[in-house]
Scaffold this active site. Structure first.
Site, mmCIF file in Angstrom:
data_model
loop_
_atom_site.group_PDB
_atom_site.id
_atom_site.type_symbol
_atom_site.label_atom_id
_atom_site.label_comp_id
_atom_site.label_asym_id
_atom_site.label_seq_id
_atom_site.Cartn_x
_atom_site.Cartn_y
_atom_site.Cartn_z
ATOM 1 C CE LYS A 1 -3.953 2.103 2.413
ATOM 2 N NZ LYS A 1 -4.880 2.029 3.574
ATOM 3 C CB SER B 1 -8.211 3.945 2.500
ATOM 4 O OG SER B 1 -7.376 3.316 3.452
ATOM 5 C CB SER C 1 -8.725 1.512 5.590
ATOM 6 O OG SER C 1 -9.368 2.748 5.451
#
Lengths: 95, 494
Positions: free
Chosen positions: B79, B160, B184
């Site tokens: 990420k 997210s 998330s």
């Protein structure tokens, strides 16, 4: 509590975010919608309740007061948009 | 032997040690999958050389009979919230465009030390603020999943950690890192039919992870199944003196202790999670989950978490407040972009830089945070929210008097179409209604894929555990996984 356009402009200024007049107008109902929704917290009885400071009990550690790193000026400046002579560059602050 | 690209972490480990294939073959397979997956827009930066170099180290170590790291030869997606030395890291924001960290985050360093390679940096909601991956400055991530109605509506992968969810479900990476501030990791995992685990706050170091809301941010694994999450979390977690809230505790061997026999365990069902307008399919899946856990030997008890409905509004004060403070560092001086209008002074430069560099949702949250922390409003908003947070945490403590774990749905709906909720911030915030309370209390929680809805889209169930009791969360997750037998994966259309 609700915000008006003047308050939105004040918040934007405190946040150091430039906004246009039209953006300020658009933000008034948007922020009020969110603030109106979070206001329901006011109905919770919080008498004698301590505000949360740490979710998991954890003691703050102390370490010896000694230099543990440093000497990396060039690395620190590497991503600066305007580094000069080993310093961060900023526009003129004093007239 | 199954295709390499279908394998997860444990499958790759077993194949490597069994001599079925080399780490180089694994890396090359997934590098090929990454370059074929451009229509999903999941990667912001591709780093094939990193994955290949780690593979070569892994192959040498295997040939030499060395003791192998837990993630040896596994190429993962990272990420873009994790700073990676020498590899551009933007948190999917414009303001950090061109930022190349000169250091490695502790979590990514731990994973590389354990033998993992990196396929690239994954797209996400800008600064991890969003639930659909639509706030990225570099375009939406498209979910690999499509509805079974024959249409080709682009669906949200959740957020997210949307890029992470997309690549693991699309078999483009065997696993990926995620971060979870209010859901998330878990909500995107549920949206794409994979397993995602948020550990106890403090298990994974936050050092080098771009900060959103520091009292909530936790890194965790996103992978194909419970075992893979256990392996990967073991590699990610651990005490780090560079993070003041890092827990000074040994990392348990969660994988070795996996056990889906839940005899003697009590599972609480919180009645406040039966929210209005929840699709009947999710309610039915929850009932099915209860039956599965009973079948695994657990006893089911009803519990009450009376302050649940206040968790979301408290979160949307606390998280923006912390964000407004954390994001003050983006000033156009130290790193990232700078916008210096002609003749502008320092203050004008700050305002212009931040206007140009932050997306709309980030600005909205910074402004909300600034407002609730401002003089005259601090006590009414921020202090009150932190008190409510205490009550939410106490709700869980009381529930633990009568149960060991909680079972809930992960999200109130299946994946929605991109654009369907983008105009209404409040509707978007409601996605996290089931994940935010455990975030506020710092508790470990995971999402396990357990079924498909009528549109053929994945649904997940969430297990929440006591602080530091990741093991029982994994075990209950495994019990669900074994009984759900979830094997669906998206048809490759990209």
């Amino acid at each position: 509590m609700s915000v008006d356009k003047q308050t939105v402009q004040k918040i934007a200024s405190l946040s150091r975010i430039a906004i246009t007049d039209a953006e300020a107008d658009a933000l008034v109902p948007e922020l009020n919608n969110i603030l109106g929704w979070v206001e329901q917290l006011g109905e919770v009885d919080c008498k004698d309740v301590e505000p949360m400071t740490a979710v998991i009990p954890n003691k703050l550690r102390l370490r010896e007061d000694a230099v543990t790193d440093g000497d990396m000026r060039d690395k620190i400046l590497k991503n600066a948009p305007a580094a000069e002579h080993g310093f961060f560059g900023v526009p003129k602050v004093i007239e | 032997m199954s295709n390499i690209s279908d394998l997860g972490i444990a499958g790759i480990r077993d194949g490597l040690t069994g001599g079925d294939f080399t780490a180089r073959e694994v890396a090359e397979t997934f590098i090929g999958r990454v370059s074929a997956a451009k229509p999903l827009n999941a990667f912001l930066v591709e780093t094939p050389d990193h994955a290949l170099a780690a593979a070569d180290v892994a192959d040498k170590a295997i040939a030499a009979g060395e003791t192998l790291g837990k993630m040896v030869g596994v190429p993962i997606g990272m990420k873009d919230l994790f700073c990676t030395e020498g590899v551009e890291t933007t948190a999917a924001s414009g303001i950090l465009e061109g930022f190349t960290p000169q250091y490695e985050s502790t979590v990514s360093a731990n994973l590389f030390k354990a033998g993992a390679g990196m396929l690239g940096k994954l797209n996400m909601d800008q600064f991890a603020m969003g639930s659909s991956n639509e706030t990225s400055a570099f375009g939406n991530v498209i979910s690999p999943w499509r509805r079974n109605d024959g249409g080709n509506t682009d669906l949200a992968p959740g957020g997210s950690s949307g890029g992470s969810a997309a690549v693991v479900s699309g078999r483009i990476a065997p696993a990926a890192t995620g971060t979870d501030t209010g859901g998330s990791i878990r909500q995107p995992a549920a949206f794409v039919g994979i397993t995602g685990f948020k550990p106890t706050y403090g298990r994974c170091s936050r050092w080098g992870t771009i900060a959103f809301a520091s009292s909530l941010d936790q890194a965790g694994p996103m992978a194909q199944d419970v075992r893979d999450c256990a392996i990967m979390l073991e590699a990610m977690a651990g005490f780090d003196p560079k993070d003041s809230t890092s827990l000074e505790l040994p990392v348990p061997d969660w994988e070795a202790a996996l056990n889906s026999n839940l005899a003697g365990k009590k599972i609480g069902i919180p009645k406040e999670y039966r929210v209005d307008n929840m699709p009947a399919e999710i309610d039915a899946l929850w009932e099915q989950g209860i039956a599965w856990l009973k079948d695994a030997g657990a006893t089911i008890v009803d519990v009450s978490l009376p302050h649940t409905k206040y968790a979301l509004p408290a979160y949307y004060i606390i998280a923006p407040a912390e964000a407004s403070s954390n994001l003050a560092r983006y000033d156009g001086v130290r790193y990232g972009s700078r916008d210096l209008p002609d003749g502008a002074g320092l203050q004008d430069m700050y305002a212009a830089t931040r206007e140009a560099g932050f997306g709309a949702e980030v600005k909205r949250r910074i402004m909300i945070g600034t407002y609730v922390l401002s003089a005259g409003y601090y006590d009414a908003y921020y202090t009150q929210a932190q008190k409510v947070r205490t009550l939410i945490s106490q709700d869980f403590e009381k529930a633990w008097n009568s149960c060991d774990l909680l079972l809930t749905p992960t999200a109130p709906s299946a994946a929605f179409g991109l654009g369907e909720k983008a105009d209404d911030p409040l509707a978007m915030y409601l996605n996290d209604v089931f994940t935010v309370p455990s975030s506020l209390a710092g508790l470990p929680a995971m999402s396990v894929p357990t079924g498909l809805d009528g549109q053929g889209l994945p649904l997940g169930l969430q297990i929440i555990g006591k602080a530091l009791d990741e093991q029982n969360v994994f075990n209950a997750g495994l019990a669900l996984e074994e009984r759900a037998g979830f094997v669906a994966k998206p048809e490759q259309w990209w």
